[in-house]
Design an enzyme around this catalytic site. Structure first.
Site, mmCIF file in Angstrom:
data_model
loop_
_atom_site.group_PDB
_atom_site.id
_atom_site.type_symbol
_atom_site.label_atom_id
_atom_site.label_comp_id
_atom_site.label_asym_id
_atom_site.label_seq_id
_atom_site.Cartn_x
_atom_site.Cartn_y
_atom_site.Cartn_z
ATOM 1 C CG ASP A 19 -1.715 -1.062 1.353
ATOM 2 O OD1 ASP A 19 -1.978 -1.914 0.199
ATOM 3 O OD2 ASP A 19 -2.606 -1.379 2.357
ATOM 4 C CE LYS A 80 -3.899 -4.453 1.454
ATOM 5 N NZ LYS A 80 -4.461 -3.298 2.616
ATOM 6 C CB CYS A 116 -1.814 -2.464 5.530
ATOM 7 S SG CYS A 116 -3.509 -1.587 5.336
#
Length: 196
Positions: A19, A80, A116
């Site tokens: 990410d 996601k 994350c």
């Protein structure tokens, strides 16, 4: 979980880029250093033929992976909304790539360390996969969140390391035929991610 340390093998290791996205840039105090270090790590991984797996968190709102990062060799680029990277698309690709050799190690780096990255590390450790968290390629909006996450992941059994350490671990020997492809990359010292 406690693992015995073993040298990394490019055939049984995966790089996970978590990410790193444009919209995070203004909010992350260490973002520019993160980009420089991650770019170097990606070049090393590509030269050493380590499979790369990339996720983007809700890219419609948070943007895409910055153009400074070459992810053209990624096995998968999965969007996601859950925080862990282990979404079905990525897990399916892992099974496809690691059919001949079992995945034993994941080298993970990205944003945010305490969300994350941390949740992916927990999922991987619960699957008995050794995890190497690249500290100079991880950041959070708040420095204390990054620091706390690195400490927690170490406590749980993750190995906290640096991009250069990963590179030399994968090389193993100056006589490795890939050494010349890496030599110029390690000449430049990684950007300092220490908290000022």
């Amino acid at each position: 979980m406690k693992f015995n340390f073993t040298k990394l093998n490019s055939k049984t290791t995966a790089f996970f880029l978590c990410d790193i996205q444009d919209k995070f840039r203004p909010a992350m105090p260490l973002f520019d250093s993160l980009i420089k270090n991650t770019s170097k790590l990606l070049k090393m991984g590509k030269a050493l033929e380590v499979p790369l797996f990339v996720t983007e968190q809700y890219p419609e709102k948070l943007g895409r992976t910055p153009k400074e990062l070459d992810i053209s060799h990624a096995c998968v680029l999965a969007a996601k909304t859950q925080f862990s990277m282990l979404v079905p698309e990525l897990e399916c690709k892992l099974q496809e790539v690691y059919t001949e050799n079992k995945l034993t190690d994941v080298v993970i780096f990205g944003i945010e360390a305490h969300v994350c990255v941390e949740q992916t590390v927990l999922d991987l450790l619960n699957q008995d996969i050794r995890v190497h968290v690249v500290a100079d390629c991880c950041c959070s909006r708040a420095k204390q969140d990054r620091r706390t996450a690195l400490n927690l992941m170490r406590h749980l059994g993750g190995m906290i390391t640096t991009s250069e350490s990963i590179c030399f671990n994968l090389l193993g020997n100056k006589n490795n035929p890939k050494f010349n492809a890496i030599r110029d990359l390690v000449k430049a010292v990684s950007e300092d991610m220490s908290e000022k």
